[in-house]
Motif scaffolding. Structure first.
Motif, PDB file in Angstrom:
ATOM      1  N   ARG A  22     107.689   1.995  92.168  1.00 27.65           N
ATOM      2  CA  ARG A  22     107.888   1.885  90.608  1.00 27.65           C
ATOM      3  C   ARG A  22     106.519   2.200  90.054  1.00 27.65           C
ATOM      4  N   ASN A  23     105.453   2.574  90.952  1.00 28.79           N
ATOM      5  CA  ASN A  23     104.320   2.764  90.249  1.00 28.79           C
ATOM      6  C   ASN A  23     103.959   4.223  89.897  1.00 28.79           C
ATOM      7  N   VAL A  24     104.915   4.787  89.229  1.00 29.98           N
ATOM      8  CA  VAL A  24     104.626   6.114  88.777  1.00 29.98           C
ATOM      9  C   VAL A  24     105.414   6.335  87.398  1.00 29.98           C
ATOM     10  N   ARG A  25     104.805   7.240  86.545  1.00 28.12           N
ATOM     11  CA  ARG A  25     105.423   7.553  85.382  1.00 28.12           C
ATOM     12  C   ARG A  25     105.659   8.982  85.239  1.00 28.12           C
ATOM     13  N   PHE A  26     106.758   9.196  84.493  1.00 30.74           N
ATOM     14  CA  PHE A  26     107.006  10.843  84.261  1.00 30.74           C
ATOM     15  C   PHE A  26     107.370  11.347  82.925  1.00 30.74           C
ATOM     16  N   CYS A  27     106.399  12.372  82.813  1.00 28.44           N
ATOM     17  CA  CYS A  27     106.319  12.611  81.255  1.00 28.44           C
ATOM     18  C   CYS A  27     106.960  14.247  81.233  1.00 28.44           C
ATOM     19  N   MET A  28     107.908  14.603  80.215  1.00 27.15           N
ATOM     20  CA  MET A  28     108.475  15.728  80.208  1.00 27.15           C
ATOM     21  C   MET A  28     108.087  16.278  78.971  1.00 27.15           C
ATOM     22  N   ALA A  29     107.129  17.165  78.933  1.00 21.40           N
ATOM     23  CA  ALA A  29     106.444  17.514  77.434  1.00 21.40           C
ATOM     24  C   ALA A  29     106.956  18.629  77.142  1.00 21.40           C
ATOM     25  N   GLY A  30     107.344  18.951  75.861  1.00 16.92           N
ATOM     26  CA  GLY A  30     107.986  20.346  75.397  1.00 16.92           C
ATOM     27  C   GLY A  30     109.230  19.941  74.615  1.00 16.92           C
ATOM     28  N   SER A  31     109.841  21.024  74.310  1.00 20.20           N
ATOM     29  CA  SER A  31     111.164  21.095  73.477  1.00 20.20           C
ATOM     30  C   SER A  31     112.071  22.164  74.048  1.00 20.20           C
ATOM     31  N   GLY A  32     113.366  21.947  73.643  1.00 20.36           N
ATOM     32  CA  GLY A  32     114.304  23.176  74.086  1.00 20.36           C
ATOM     33  C   GLY A  32     115.607  22.716  73.827  1.00 20.36           C
ATOM     34  N   ASP A  33     116.577  23.498  74.590  1.00 20.64           N
ATOM     35  CA  ASP A  33     117.968  23.379  74.192  1.00 20.64           C
ATOM     36  C   ASP A  33     118.604  22.243  75.194  1.00 20.64           C
ATOM     37  N   MET A  34     117.842  21.805  76.197  1.00 26.61           N
ATOM     38  CA  MET A  34     118.224  21.029  77.454  1.00 26.61           C
ATOM     39  C   MET A  34     117.605  19.612  77.219  1.00 26.61           C
ATOM     40  N   MET A  35     116.773  19.388  76.136  1.00 26.64           N
ATOM     41  CA  MET A  35     116.079  18.023  75.862  1.00 26.64           C
ATOM     42  C   MET A  35     117.052  16.869  75.869  1.00 26.64           C
ATOM     43  N   ASP A  36     118.128  17.108  75.171  1.00 22.45           N
ATOM     44  CA  ASP A  36     118.991  15.797  74.760  1.00 22.45           C
ATOM     45  C   ASP A  36     119.837  15.574  76.214  1.00 22.45           C
ATOM     46  N   GLN A  37     120.018  16.473  76.794  1.00 25.27           N
ATOM     47  CA  GLN A  37     120.562  16.455  78.231  1.00 25.27           C
ATOM     48  C   GLN A  37     119.944  15.741  79.240  1.00 25.27           C
ATOM     49  N   MET A  38     118.470  16.121  79.063  1.00 27.34           N
ATOM     50  CA  MET A  38     117.604  15.545  80.143  1.00 27.34           C
ATOM     51  C   MET A  38     117.308  14.070  80.092  1.00 27.34           C
ATOM     52  N   ILE A  39     117.212  13.828  78.589  1.00 28.10           N
ATOM     53  CA  ILE A  39     117.182  12.429  78.229  1.00 28.10           C
ATOM     54  C   ILE A  39     118.432  11.521  78.760  1.00 28.10           C
ATOM     55  N   MET A  40     119.422  11.924  78.413  1.00 28.43           N
ATOM     56  CA  MET A  40     120.784  11.338  78.879  1.00 28.43           C
ATOM     57  C   MET A  40     120.497  11.345  80.441  1.00 28.43           C
ATOM     58  N   LEU A  41     120.362  12.287  81.244  1.00 32.30           N
ATOM     59  CA  LEU A  41     120.149  12.360  82.706  1.00 32.30           C
ATOM     60  C   LEU A  41     119.330  11.322  83.023  1.00 32.30           C
ATOM     61  N   ALA A  42     118.112  11.129  82.402  1.00 34.57           N
ATOM     62  CA  ALA A  42     117.109   9.976  82.870  1.00 34.57           C
ATOM     63  C   ALA A  42     117.984   8.625  82.621  1.00 34.57           C
ATOM     64  N   ALA A  43     118.391   8.597  81.597  1.00 36.96           N
ATOM     65  CA  ALA A  43     119.378   7.281  81.332  1.00 36.96           C
ATOM     66  C   ALA A  43     120.105   7.013  82.172  1.00 36.96           C
ATOM     67  N   ASN A  44     121.075   7.933  82.636  1.00 40.79           N
ATOM     68  CA  ASN A  44     122.274   7.913  83.536  1.00 40.79           C
ATOM     69  C   ASN A  44     121.642   7.281  85.075  1.00 40.79           C
ATOM     70  N   ARG A  45     120.431   7.954  85.401  1.00 38.05           N
ATOM     71  CA  ARG A  45     119.786   7.533  86.674  1.00 38.05           C
ATOM     72  C   ARG A  45     119.138   6.338  86.766  1.00 38.05           C
ATOM     73  N   GLY A  46     118.849   5.737  85.428  1.00 36.13           N
ATOM     74  CA  GLY A  46     118.338   4.503  85.512  1.00 36.13           C
ATOM     75  C   GLY A  46     116.973   4.439  85.637  1.00 36.13           C
ATOM     76  N   ILE A  47     116.344   5.566  85.066  1.00 40.55           N
ATOM     77  CA  ILE A  47     114.932   5.619  84.994  1.00 40.55           C
ATOM     78  C   ILE A  47     114.179   5.929  83.931  1.00 40.55           C
ATOM     79  N   ALA A  48     115.047   5.531  82.707  1.00 39.20           N
ATOM     80  CA  ALA A  48     114.186   5.964  81.029  1.00 39.20           C
ATOM     81  C   ALA A  48     113.094   5.064  80.967  1.00 39.20           C
ATOM     82  N   ASP A  49     113.132   3.658  81.587  1.00 38.03           N
ATOM     83  CA  ASP A  49     111.934   3.172  81.252  1.00 38.03           C
ATOM     84  C   ASP A  49     110.606   3.694  82.018  1.00 38.03           C
ATOM     85  N   ARG A  50     110.841   4.914  82.880  1.00 42.28           N
ATOM     86  CA  ARG A  50     109.761   5.335  83.500  1.00 42.28           C
ATOM     87  C   ARG A  50     109.617   6.722  83.037  1.00 42.28           C
TER      88      ARG A  50
END
Length: 418
Positions: free
Chosen positions: A271-299
């Motif tokens: 749990r000692n790693v943070r992930f950064c997805m910098a940028g914008s695009g038509d899949m951004m909302d989808q990726m925010i949802m995917l991170a939430a669904n995988r339970g890693i939104a806090d990272r």
């Protein structure tokens, strides 16, 4: 030279590459470049090229007072040049939607009416092509191919086109027939086709049925970091949380979902790693949802689109840079990351994989290999240090001057053949 973007106002890699190529050619010392841009802002670096504002080129006669013209054009174009261009209007374009100077307005971006802007740009190109004197025409990407063809028809000069990407890359094979036809028309009319990788060259030959003898690979490069960017400190993450970064358009072509899936696997191990997805695009909302669904939104962090100095601050603050592109004609961002001393992982399906050795390469779909590589760099100090040092040394040798020299050779070959 016909282009669509130019620093500091860039929306993607096209502007960065256009600037690098122009600088590399200018470094030859005896080359004069006129760079046509839909909508310059006046703060572009004009050291390497004379920039023509296509939104200030008249396509219909207007009797405009000098002082008013000077006020309207600002520092983007001189009134004298406007009057010279006005003498080269070649047809009656009053039916078009023109402003009070007889000019076409451009967004300078990628609007919904992009095809209309591409067509208008090619009409304006006819006026500029009749005014300028030049030995060769160079058109960047499909947006400017019609302009390049028009200039060739006007002048009889040879046309080089630069393929920074094809619609096969942008659409994962679901090709837009209109875009394909513009691309193919540009290639059919070109005397020389420059492709940013061998990967792209093979696509041009096979999918667009081009003669291999006129299709060349011209890899991209990076320009040396400015002193203010070199001075950005690298945070020391020893014993602290590591940061892993994806920086680019969040679109299908860039494979953002593979980054999220690999991040999930890494976070199952530590749990000692943070992930950064910098940028914008038509899949951004989808990726925010995917991170939430995988339970890693806090990272996971989504800081949005970055430009200029922000990009380098982000890269220097990262322990790992990842580019998991599904189809990447070249990809300049890994070179920029390595330049900043950030260990880099790229997909084998990217053009830059052809020239880089001191980075880790994985298949974009192999999230297990990607997760292993991320985990290893974050937890193996000697691997981190090796990739950091050797990666930077390697990229420092990949310069736009060398690219400019190769393009110059291709220019000379093309002119001699013509």
């Amino acid at each position: 030279m016909f282009g669509w973007e130019y620093p500091p106002h860039i929306l993607g890699g096209l502007g960065t590459a256009s600037f690098g190529i122009t600088e590399g050619l200018h470094a030859q010392g005896d080359m004069e470049i006129t760079f046509c841009l839909p909508k310059p802002w006046g703060d572009e670096d004009k050291n390497a090229a004379n920039i023509v504002a296509m939104n200030c080129v008249p396509v219909a006669w207007r009797d405009v007072n000098y002082d008013y013209l000077k006020e309207r054009l600002g520092n983007v174009m001189s009134p004298e040049y406007y009057y010279e261009l006005r003498d080269n209007i070649y047809a009656d374009f009053n039916y078009m939607n023109l402003n009070d100077l007889g000019c076409v307005e451009f967004s300078g971006r990628y609007p919904e009416n992009l095809h209309e802007e591409i067509n208008n740009y090619s009409i304006v190109a006819g006026v500029v092509a009749r005014r300028e004197s030049y030995d060769i025409i160079h058109a960047h990407d499909w947006l400017t191919y019609p302009a390049g063809i028009h200039a060739k028809q006007v002048s009889g000069k040879p046309l080089c086109i630069h393929v920074h990407a094809t619609d096969f890359d942008r659409s994962r094979g679901k090709v837009n027939p209109t875009v394909y036809s513009i691309e193919k028309d540009g290639m059919d009319n070109a005397d020389c086709i420059m492709c940013v990788s061998e990967l792209t060259r093979q696509t041009v030959i096979k999918e667009y049925h081009q003669d291999p003898r006129k299709v060349y690979t011209v890899h991209n490069a990076v320009y040396p970091l400015a002193q203010e960017l070199q001075d950005i400190p690298r945070p020391n993450h020893n014993g602290k949380e590591k940061t892993v970064t994806f920086l680019g358009r969040i679109t299908m072509q860039k494979g953002p979902e593979y980054f999220v899936e690999a991040a999930t696997m890494v976070l199952h191990r530590t749990r000692n790693v943070r992930f950064c997805m910098a940028g914008s695009g038509d899949m951004m909302d989808q990726m925010i949802m995917l991170a939430a669904n995988r339970g890693i939104a806090d990272r996971f962090h989504f800081p949005g689109f970055m430009r200029g100095k922000q990009v380098y601050e982000c890269l220097k603050a990262s322990d790992v840079y990842v580019m998991p592109s599904v189809s990447e004609p070249f990809g300049i961002s890994p070179l920029e990351a390595m330049q900043c001393g950030t260990p880099t992982i790229i997909s084998k399906q990217s053009g830059c994989a052809e020239i880089l050795t001191n980075c880790i390469k994985v298949d974009y779909w192999d999230i297990h290999a990607l997760a292993d590589a991320i985990y290893s760099i974050c937890h193996n100090d000697s691997l981190f240090e090796y990739l950091q040092t050797e990666g930077k040394n390697e990229v420092d040798q990949i310069t736009w001057e060398k690219v400019g020299l190769w393009i110059r050779t291709l220019y000379e070959r093309t002119i001699n053949k013509k």
